[in-house]
Design an enzyme around this catalytic site. Structure first.
Site, mmCIF file in Angstrom:
data_model
loop_
_atom_site.group_PDB
_atom_site.id
_atom_site.type_symbol
_atom_site.label_atom_id
_atom_site.label_comp_id
_atom_site.label_asym_id
_atom_site.label_seq_id
_atom_site.Cartn_x
_atom_site.Cartn_y
_atom_site.Cartn_z
ATOM 1 N N GLU A 1 9.174 2.790 11.129
ATOM 2 C CA GLU A 1 10.201 3.803 10.868
ATOM 3 C C GLU A 1 9.491 5.136 10.832
ATOM 4 O O GLU A 1 8.651 5.362 9.948
ATOM 5 C CB GLU A 1 10.875 3.545 9.517
ATOM 6 C CG GLU A 1 11.942 2.491 9.543
ATOM 7 C CD GLU A 1 13.023 2.775 10.546
ATOM 8 O OE1 GLU A 1 13.276 3.942 10.872
ATOM 9 O OE2 GLU A 1 13.600 1.795 11.041
ATOM 10 N N GLU B 1 9.110 17.917 14.100
ATOM 11 C CA GLU B 1 9.532 17.603 12.733
ATOM 12 C C GLU B 1 8.775 18.513 11.758
ATOM 13 O O GLU B 1 7.548 18.526 11.738
ATOM 14 C CB GLU B 1 9.235 16.136 12.417
ATOM 15 C CG GLU B 1 9.790 15.733 11.059
ATOM 16 C CD GLU B 1 9.626 14.245 10.773
ATOM 17 O OE1 GLU B 1 8.531 13.712 10.996
ATOM 18 O OE2 GLU B 1 10.612 13.635 10.304
ATOM 19 N N GLY C 1 2.240 6.062 13.096
ATOM 20 C CA GLY C 1 2.933 4.854 13.560
ATOM 21 C C GLY C 1 2.364 4.341 14.875
ATOM 22 O O GLY C 1 2.231 3.129 15.077
ATOM 23 N N LYS D 1 0.872 -1.182 0.000
ATOM 24 C CA LYS D 1 0.000 0.000 0.000
ATOM 25 C C LYS D 1 0.904 1.227 0.000
ATOM 26 O O LYS D 1 1.382 1.669 1.044
ATOM 27 C CB LYS D 1 -0.901 -0.026 1.236
ATOM 28 C CG LYS D 1 -2.221 0.671 1.063
ATOM 29 C CD LYS D 1 -2.143 2.149 0.718
ATOM 30 C CE LYS D 1 -1.826 3.025 1.901
ATOM 31 N NZ LYS D 1 -1.573 4.439 1.511
ATOM 32 N N GLY E 1 6.397 6.170 8.105
ATOM 33 C CA GLY E 1 5.543 7.355 8.044
ATOM 34 C C GLY E 1 5.728 8.183 9.304
ATOM 35 O O GLY E 1 6.772 8.098 9.971
ATOM 36 N N SER E 2 4.720 8.954 9.644
ATOM 37 C CA SER E 2 4.839 9.855 10.797
ATOM 38 C C SER E 2 4.740 9.070 12.111
ATOM 39 O O SER E 2 4.152 7.984 12.159
ATOM 40 C CB SER E 2 3.720 10.890 10.734
ATOM 41 O OG SER E 2 2.474 10.242 10.811
ATOM 42 N N CYS F 1 13.307 11.829 6.400
ATOM 43 C CA CYS F 1 13.224 11.639 7.854
ATOM 44 C C CYS F 1 14.597 11.857 8.483
ATOM 45 O O CYS F 1 14.699 12.104 9.682
ATOM 46 C CB CYS F 1 12.644 10.268 8.206
ATOM 47 S SG CYS F 1 13.303 8.959 7.227
HETATM 48 P P1 ADP Z 1 2.955 11.290 6.011
HETATM 49 O O1 ADP Z 1 2.570 12.252 7.096
HETATM 50 O O2 ADP Z 1 4.418 11.101 5.811
HETATM 51 O O3 ADP Z 1 2.153 11.373 4.747
HETATM 52 P P2 ADP Z 1 1.530 9.130 7.295
HETATM 53 O O4 ADP Z 1 2.171 8.604 8.507
HETATM 54 O O5 ADP Z 1 0.255 9.863 7.436
HETATM 55 O O6 ADP Z 1 2.664 9.908 6.577
HETATM 56 O O7 ADP Z 1 1.314 7.975 6.228
HETATM 57 C C1 ADP Z 1 2.293 7.042 5.861
HETATM 58 C C2 ADP Z 1 1.600 5.882 5.190
HETATM 59 O O8 ADP Z 1 0.686 5.279 6.113
HETATM 60 C C3 ADP Z 1 0.747 6.267 3.985
HETATM 61 O O9 ADP Z 1 0.845 5.240 3.013
HETATM 62 C C4 ADP Z 1 -0.652 6.366 4.573
HETATM 63 O O10 ADP Z 1 -1.688 6.191 3.631
HETATM 64 C C5 ADP Z 1 -0.639 5.235 5.586
HETATM 65 N N1 ADP Z 1 -1.591 5.392 6.709
HETATM 66 C C6 ADP Z 1 -2.151 6.508 7.208
HETATM 67 N N2 ADP Z 1 -2.951 6.250 8.274
HETATM 68 C C7 ADP Z 1 -2.907 4.906 8.467
HETATM 69 C C8 ADP Z 1 -3.491 3.993 9.421
HETATM 70 N N3 ADP Z 1 -4.289 4.407 10.386
HETATM 71 N N4 ADP Z 1 -3.186 2.685 9.304
HETATM 72 C C9 ADP Z 1 -2.341 2.245 8.349
HETATM 73 N N5 ADP Z 1 -1.768 3.037 7.430
HETATM 74 C C10 ADP Z 1 -2.028 4.361 7.474
#
Ligand code: ADP
Length: 494
Positions: free
Chosen positions: A247, A382, A230, A173, A225-226, A281
């Protein structure tokens, strides 16, 4: 152009037929395509296909799985420039950097290929006679790989290549901001010979990501991701007892001592802070300057930053691309306002760039703040944009304290010629990665990558360590004595 998901070896739209539009962040009139907006139903189908394919894939010898990944590496190598051009168009970083992103995928593929002929277990003497003991590595099942947009080929390769090499099937995904790179990446793996169902692509946003985490057919999750997202992913994995690798964010600093080679440091600071428009990051978000060289170095820095050229990363001579989207544009500009209101001094940049044909993109002038205090929000949070917060210190101990005084712990750097201080930094900087006389960015694919504190949850990507995450250890005893031998009892009978 409308693109599709890839499930069980077939390209298909999302069950709802809903799509989302992706545009070039350097010019929003340039539409890249429409991609499936996937929901729980699409993820379920992908996870079932993966579960099915796993039954066969787990039995393919690891060296053979490695051969497929070697082929993927060769295709990536042959298509490097073309993939990089598309990636720059899709997410904005300059062509030299997107080529680096593809190269990281190539390096990871070749590493994975050779790992197919290692995947070491242990053989260990048994405490009983005529008994053999060993541990072997086994696949786990279906791996859910959820990735961000800033390294749209490198990060998926860090996760998906080791996952496949270990014998897992994958539900991928990608981020909604980089669906085209994900599409091309999957096409490369299909061409390399990954069997139907072993790799499934589900495009879409947070709903699709959440569905991957929740799906009962998915056994483990690798997420980048964030830190905020996370934490949610980790909680949802805990409820279902899923293995999870996280991460997340960083607030990385370079410390510059008074004996440092200032010219060398200048190159490092500019690259660390403004490379990838600060959207790594590992980006250098804080610069800690020794009081003796503070004014001199700031002066050198401003002269260099002034010359950085903003623009479309596929054009010649561009140093810094746009930020990824409007949300991020607003977020970074908001942080700049926060910095000013907290009393930091904005020495250069500090606003959106719209001149010279940049008005159709999300460009922000490279920004440097001085007089930043360690507790300012721009020194703690960040930002993920081209903003550098500069602080002054008197002693190495004080610098270490400031460097460590944040929630995150990904990358750090020290510029000095003093070998004793260098070793203290290696020991005392609370980060997963420390650079000496190099900036905070520049990880190599064959070494462990990851952070401490709120950056990670103890796992590592890259190198040999990621193979531990994607495999299960099985311990095997073979008793060829012909009689029951009771461990801890029969061999200690007096
Ligand atoms: P950023 O702020 O870097 O865009 P996110 O942490 O929001 O990062 O998203 C990183 C990834 O996690 C993306 O592919 C996003 O669609 C996915 N994502 C966002 N929310 C969820 C969740 N609750 N569960 C699983 N995946 C998620």
């Amino acid at each position: 152009m409308t693109f599709q998901n890839f499930i069980g070896g077939t390209w298909k739209p999302s069950a709802s037929k809903k799509t989302f539009l992706k545009v070039n962040p350097a010019n929003i009139d340039d539409v890249i395509g429409k991609f499936p907006q996937s929901s729980r139903a699409d993820v379920r189908e992908a996870a079932e296909a993966a579960r099915d394919a796993y039954k066969h894939w787990r039995l393919v010898p690891a060296p053979k799985r490695g051969d497929i990944l070697r082929k993927a590496g060769m295709i990536l190598e042959a298509r490097k420039d073309e993939l990089a051009r598309e990636m720059t168009r899709e997410m904005g970083k300059i062509f030299a950097e997107t080529k680096g992103d593809v190269q990281e995928g190539i390096d990871t593929a070749y590493y994975a290929a050779t790992e197919g002929r290692r995947l070491f277990g242990h053989t260990v003497p048994s405490e009983l006679p005529n008994k053999f003991a060993m541990s072997v590595r086994q696949p786990i099942g279906v791996a859910g790989c959820i990735t961000p947009w800033n390294f749209p080929l490198a990060i998926p390769s860090w996760k998906i290549f080791p996952a496949l090499l270990c014998g897992n099937a994958v539900v991928f995904k990608p981020a909604m901001e980089t669906p085209k790179t994900a599409q091309l990446f999957v096409e490369v793996l299909i061409e390399a010979g990954v069997p139907d169902g072993v790799l499934n692509l589900v495009q879409g946003g947070d709903e699709a990501g959440k569905a991957v985490v929740d799906d009962p057919n998915v056994n483990l999750i690798s997420f980048t991701g964030s830190s905020q997202t996370g934490a949610i992913v980790a909680q949802n994995c805990a409820k279902r007892h899923k293995r999870v690798s996280l991460e997340m964010g960083g607030k990385n600093a370079i410390v510059l001592m008074d004996d440092a080679d200032l010219k060398l440091a200048l190159d490092g600071v500019v690259w660390g802070a403004f490379g990838t428009t600060g959207q790594r990051c590992t980006a250098t978000s804080r610069l800690l300057l020794h009081e003796k060289i503070h004014d001199k170095f700031l002066d050198m820095l401003l002269k260099r930053v002034e010359k950085l050229k903003l623009g479309y990363g596929n054009d010649e001579g561009i140093d810094v691309g746009p930020v990824i989207n409007e949300t991020q544009l607003k977020r970074v500009l908001n942080y700049i306002e926060i910095g000013k209101s907290e009393g930091a001094k904005c020495l250069i940049g500090g606003k959106r760039a719209t001149g010279n044909g940049l008005g159709k993109g999300y460009f922000i002038e490279p920004t440097v703040f001085a007089n930043v205090k360690p507790d300012h929000r721009i020194a703690q949070e960040e930002i993920f944009g081209p903003v550098l917060s500069v602080m002054k210190f008197k002693t190495f101990e004080e610098a270490t304290q400031i460097l460590n005084g944040v929630r995150y712990g990904l990358s750090s750097s020290l510029y000095t010629k003093n070998v004793n201080l260098a070793f203290q930094a290696m020991r005392d900087f609370e980060t997963g990665i420390t650079y000496i006389n190099a900036p905070t960015i520049g990880a190599e694919a064959h070494l462990p990558f990851g952070g401490v504190k709120e950056t990670g949850n103890g796992h590592r990507e890259g190198g040999w360590q990621v193979y531990d995450f994607f495999s299960e250890t099985k311990t095997i005893y073979v008793d060829f004595s012909g009689s029951l031998q009771r461990a801890q009892i029969d061999n200690y009978e007096s």
